[in-house]
Design a protein around this motif. Structure first.
Motif, mmCIF file in Angstrom:
data_model
loop_
_atom_site.group_PDB
_atom_site.id
_atom_site.type_symbol
_atom_site.label_atom_id
_atom_site.label_comp_id
_atom_site.label_asym_id
_atom_site.label_seq_id
_atom_site.Cartn_x
_atom_site.Cartn_y
_atom_site.Cartn_z
ATOM 1 N N PHE A 137 -20.877 8.238 -22.795
ATOM 2 C CA PHE A 137 -21.706 9.163 -23.951
ATOM 3 C C PHE A 137 -22.766 8.241 -24.748
ATOM 4 C CE2 PHE A 137 -17.996 11.590 -23.271
ATOM 5 C CZ PHE A 137 -18.637 13.022 -23.279
ATOM 6 N N HIS A 138 -24.031 8.734 -24.829
ATOM 7 C CA HIS A 138 -24.733 8.211 -25.833
ATOM 8 C C HIS A 138 -24.554 9.110 -27.088
ATOM 9 C CE1 HIS A 138 -29.004 7.348 -27.765
ATOM 10 N NE2 HIS A 138 -28.126 6.569 -28.256
ATOM 11 N N VAL A 139 -24.220 8.587 -28.261
ATOM 12 C CA VAL A 139 -23.626 9.461 -29.457
ATOM 13 C C VAL A 139 -24.626 8.873 -30.740
ATOM 14 C CG1 VAL A 139 -21.510 9.887 -28.607
ATOM 15 C CG2 VAL A 139 -21.761 7.965 -29.994
ATOM 16 N N LYS A 140 -24.625 9.666 -31.554
ATOM 17 C CA LYS A 140 -25.261 9.705 -33.034
ATOM 18 C C LYS A 140 -24.219 10.025 -34.048
ATOM 19 C CE LYS A 140 -29.706 8.700 -31.562
ATOM 20 N NZ LYS A 140 -30.244 7.529 -31.630
ATOM 21 N N ARG A 141 -24.629 9.737 -35.084
ATOM 22 C CA ARG A 141 -23.488 10.016 -36.178
ATOM 23 C C ARG A 141 -23.962 11.298 -36.718
ATOM 24 N NH1 ARG A 141 -23.141 9.329 -41.239
ATOM 25 N NH2 ARG A 141 -21.270 8.231 -41.487
ATOM 26 N N MET A 142 -22.875 12.096 -37.449
ATOM 27 C CA MET A 142 -23.107 13.128 -37.903
ATOM 28 C C MET A 142 -22.859 13.087 -39.484
ATOM 29 S SD MET A 142 -21.555 16.125 -35.364
ATOM 30 C CE MET A 142 -20.020 16.347 -35.853
ATOM 31 N N ASP A 143 -23.089 13.995 -40.288
ATOM 32 C CA ASP A 143 -22.917 13.726 -41.875
ATOM 33 C C ASP A 143 -21.722 13.075 -42.260
ATOM 34 O OD1 ASP A 143 -25.452 14.796 -42.205
ATOM 35 O OD2 ASP A 143 -24.776 16.703 -42.616
ATOM 36 N N ILE A 144 -20.533 13.691 -41.633
ATOM 37 C CA ILE A 144 -19.248 13.071 -41.980
ATOM 38 C C ILE A 144 -18.841 12.305 -40.395
ATOM 39 C CG2 ILE A 144 -16.957 13.585 -42.591
ATOM 40 C CD1 ILE A 144 -17.739 15.727 -44.248
#
Length: 94
Positions: free
Chosen positions: A11-18
């Motif tokens: 996967f290519h992922v980004k961070r969420m708020d938490i």
């Protein structure tokens, strides 16, 4: 008898708020190792785990690799962890 396989799903992922990802990292390439009887369930498990860790999947990358556990013979501690927990994740930060 259900044959358990290990799926390696990138996967290519980004961070969420938490998130488990540090604030100063914009994204990562993640390989999820998931024990399942089929790739659809493996992807669902990986997406659920990514979400619970605060990681937003930008895309599912290719290829998704499949390894039949019975073909491994004597297997490593990592495989034992994957089967016992159903999930293992490896991060490559960008």
């Amino acid at each position: 008898m259900t044959v358990i396989k290990v799926y390696i799903i990138p996967f290519h992922v980004k961070r969420m708020d938490i998130s488990i990802m540090p604030l100063d990292i914009g994204g990562a390439y993640v390989s999820c190792y998931v024990a399942s009887d089929n790739y659809i369930n493996a992807i669902k498990l990986a997406l659920k785990k990514l979400n619970s860790d605060g990681l937003y999947p930008e895309e599912i990358l290719q290829p998704i690799n499949e390894i039949e556990v019975s073909s491994w013979g004597s297997i490593s501690i990592l495989l034992g962890q994957i089967i016992s927990t159903g999930f293992q994740m490896v991060l490559n930060l960008n």
